[in-house]
Design an enzyme around this catalytic site. Structure first.
Site: not given
Ligand code: GCB
Length: 728
Positions: A363-364, A419, A425, A499, A520
């Site tokens: 992931n990322e 993602n 953001y 998310w 979130k």
């Molecule tokens: C992401 C991550 C996740 C974070 C999310 C966030 O890309 O994979 O673990 O919690 O962003 O809320 O910033």
């Protein structure tokens, strides 16, 4: 016979990194705890990066009764993150990885009296994932610990926490049959294997044909079969399995059992306010009930292996799962072995779950690491491992927005996913649409999905002019309205996962009016409050239970003479009443908007298909300050009224790309940005070296770039005045 004893009570806990010998003495005087247990249930959720990370001990005497049986194994279903098991002072094993199960044999080391001492360590290191991520790394024995007593002849218990049995159903949709291969591992001469009422005696492995197979068919019909294996010693293992076919098409998305089945759902972390990750079966089941209420048909179980109970619930409820290991954010040169071990354990322990469709490699991972050969090699090895252990499933990975779509890493997994947080953001909501359109146009033969998207919302905060970054429930709802529509227009997306379904502990955070929480979630961390956005998805996805939901129930005091009342419903007609008078009737789907005059205090009622929802709203003279998180930022919203800006000239509402395309206007912003860059060199370098980031910035409005850069009100106004002097 196999005897399983769950060791719930009788544990002594010591929050101190002493030696094994000292641990025994000290812990017996220490705190009495029951399992499951985490030592971060409170400090892991209150923010400030100060939660306890280190070595702690769990010590327990084993009674005579508990240690009977020919062979005795200890099973730890979750020891976060590095664990050592000692019996009577002797170290028996060392395990790295806080989310998978492992076992250790005690038999040879048992004495007259027996004491277990288990050390668990959640401190940082450079080998064991995760080390850098947006969630709390709870420490503890947070799942069950069992003693397993088996006869001399028994099924394998040690290798990668295997269940000792592996079931592979292969479905022929045309013939309506399934060929089920059952493999077992044991130390006996033969085994009796039973599937669907038929028993075969074999050395290790047998095949069965199920005619007229009842498919495991997603949320509507998640049919499960059972495979059982028995040795003459009486030892027995069994597992449920499901017969289904998954496939993905670059243009049409996901298919279940040969028919299009768009995967639309949410992600989940395994924690709960007040309890941390030490969840009970009831907690897991309550989460699943919320997922069913929402109407999601898929879950991304992020960012690590979840409890077996939870995959079981997904099997039973027909939820299609993305399962993954915590290879996240930052690649570690010394962590390769750990990624491979965690993946081997995940697949070995979860292979039989029909719910799992894909294995997530990482992931990322490029968020804090360059795409170098070591990282690529790590991914290739993981990908090969997945295919070797499980040729029946696809691999994927969740990429960070700034990873260029040309990156070679995207060629490693079978299918891709990104993602994206445009509109939260950074950037604008529409950039999400553009991103996928560009990707799909450039790689029409690749399968792409949307693995994360979301916006934080604290349900205490409200606004009639919701804005990115204001943490209001209303902005979160608007954000998701956009995404829902974007997704519905792109049927090629193989899966989409909000998310996150629930707010969760992220100890490094301190924002949006709460400490240590990522907000979130569509539902709060304690599961008591469903935010408005929850009902948006429920309206779109839940086709079973009619409902109507009034948005803005917590937004009582409003200053405007006319306010918008928004209703989410899965009905096609909604009626709105104000003080018991019908004031509007609308046909449509999912989202219904009504403009309502506000005079004093009003009772609002929405009705649809026999359901109703009510709320009270009130006209006030001044904005209610309690609804505003960032009072300084909120005032920015009203700096510029659209009609004050001359659209024939440039303004801060134009994108950086548009402004740059004009020589004079472009020179002005470039000069301004160059000045900013020399003051913040590291960020500037990151942007300069990353064409994806540059492209993305080009699409952002000047205003949102400036706000994200922390520019003050006066300099924004100043730039706007200059831009307004330049004709387009
Ligand atoms: C992401 C991550 C996740 C974070 C999310 C966030 O890309 O994979 O673990 O919690 O962003 O809320 O910033």
């Amino acid at each position: 016979m196999r005897k399983i004893t769950t060791l719930t009570d009788g544990w002594h806990f010591l929050k101190s990194a002493v030696s094994a010998e000292e641990a025994y003495k000290a812990a017996m005087r220490g705190e009495a705890v029951t399992l499951p247990h985490t030592w971060n249930a409170v400090d892991g959720q209150d923010g400030g990066n100060d939660y306890h990370r280190g070595i702690c001990w769990y010590v327990r005497e084993l009674s005579k009764n508990e240690t009977t049986g020919d062979r005795l194994f200890l099973e730890l279903n979750g020891a976060a993150h590095t664990c050592e098991v000692y019996l009577n002072g002797e170290k028996l094993c060392h395990h790295e990885g806080g989310y998978s199960a492992f076992r250790v044999e005690l038999t040879e080391k048992l004495g007259e009296k027996n004491t277990l001492a288990i050390s668990v360590d959640n401190s940082s290191n450079d080998r064991v994932y995760p080390q850098k991520a947006d969630f709390t790394f709870y420490g503890g024995l947070y799942r069950t610990v069992n003693l397993i007593a088996v006869p001399a002849e028994h099924f394998e218990l040690l290798k990668d926490g295997t269940p000792g049995i592996k079931v592979t159903p292969v479905v022929d949709l045309e013939k309506k049959t399934a060929t089920v291969t059952v493999e077992t591992w044991h130390n006996a001469p033969s085994v009796d294997i039973t599937v669907n009422g038929e028993t075969k005696t074999t050395e290790r492995c047998a095949q069965f044909i199920i005619e007229n197979v009842h498919l495991w068919d997603g949320v509507d019909d998640p049919w499960l079969y059972m495979a059982t294996a028995k040795l003459s010693s009486g030892d027995e293992v069994s597992c449920r399995f499901g017969c289904r076919v998954f496939s993905c098409d670059p243009n049409k998305g996901f298919f279940l059992n040969g028919r299009s089945y768009p995967l639309r759902g949410v992600s989940r972390h395994q924690d709960l306010k007040g309890k941390g990750n030490a969840l009970s079966y009831e907690d897991h089941a309550a989460d699943m009930a919320i997922i069913r209420e929402l109407g999601a048909n898929t879950l991304r179980l992020a960012h690590y292996q979840h409890a077996q109970e939870f995959y079981d619930l997904c099997d039973e409820n027909g939820i299609i799962v993305w399962a993954e290991i915590p290879y996240i954010t930052m690649h570690m040169t010394n962590g390769r072995e750990n990624t491979l071990n965690q993946m081997r354990e995940l697949i070995t322990q979860c292979y039989h779950h029909p719910c799992i469709a894909v294995w997530g490699l990482s992931n990322e991972i490029t968020a804090a690491s360059a795409v170098n050969e070591d990282l690529l090699e790590n991914h290739r090895l993981l990908n090969e491992l997945c295919h070797r252990l499980d040729p029946t499933r696809l691999t994927t990975m969740a990429n960070v927005f700034m990873l260029e779509i040309e990156s070679p890493i995207l060629e490693i997994p079978d299918i891709n996913s990104y993602n994206l947080y445009f509109g939260w953001y950074l950037g604008e909501l529409e950039q999400t649409d553009e991103f996928f359109d560009e990707y799909h146009a450039k790689y029409p033969g690749r399968v792409i999905g949307f693995s994360e998207y979301g916006a934080d919302a604290n349900p205490a905060f409200h606004s009639s002019r919701p804005e990115k970054g204001d943490y209001t429930e209303e902005y979160q709802a608007l954000y998701h309205e956009h995404m829902l529509c974007m997704i519905e227009a792109r049927p090629y997306l193989w899966a989409t996962h909000v998310w996150n379904l629930f707010d969760f502990a992220a100890d490094g955070r301190d924002e949006g009016g709460k400490h240590g929480e990522n907000q979130k979630g569509l539902v709060t961390f304690d599961r008591t409050l469903r935010k408005d956005a929850f009902y948006l998805y429920k309206a779109a996805w839940n086709r079973k239970e009619s409902f109507v939901h009034l948005c803005g129930k917590r937004y009582i005091n409003r200053c405007e003479a006319e306010t918008e009342i928004k209703v989410y419903s899965n009905a096609t007609e909604v009626r709105l009443y104000m003080d018991d008078t019908l004031i509007g009737e609308q046909q449509g789907e999912t989202i219904f908007r009504f403009a309502v005059p506000l005079m004093g205090e009003h009772l609002i009622r929405a009705e649809a298909e026999g359901c109703s929802d009510t709320m009270i709203i009130r006209r006030v003279n001044e904005p209610d300050e309690n609804y505003i998180f960032n009072k300084a930022a909120a005032s920015v919203t009203n700096w510029f009224d659209a009609d004050e800006i001359d659209p024939s000239c440039f303004s801060i509402n134009d994108t950086l790309g548009e402004i740059r395309s004009h020589p004079q206007a472009g020179a002005i912003v470039d000069a301004m940005m160059a000045k900013g860059a020399s003051e913040r060199g590291d960020v500037a370098d990151a942007v300069k070296d990353n064409p994806a980031l540059q492209r993305m910035m080009g699409r952002m409005t000047m205003l949102s770039l400036l706000k994200q850069g922390g520019a003050d009100e006066e300099s924004i106004k100043q730039l706007n005045r200059v831009l307004q002097g330049i004709k387009k």
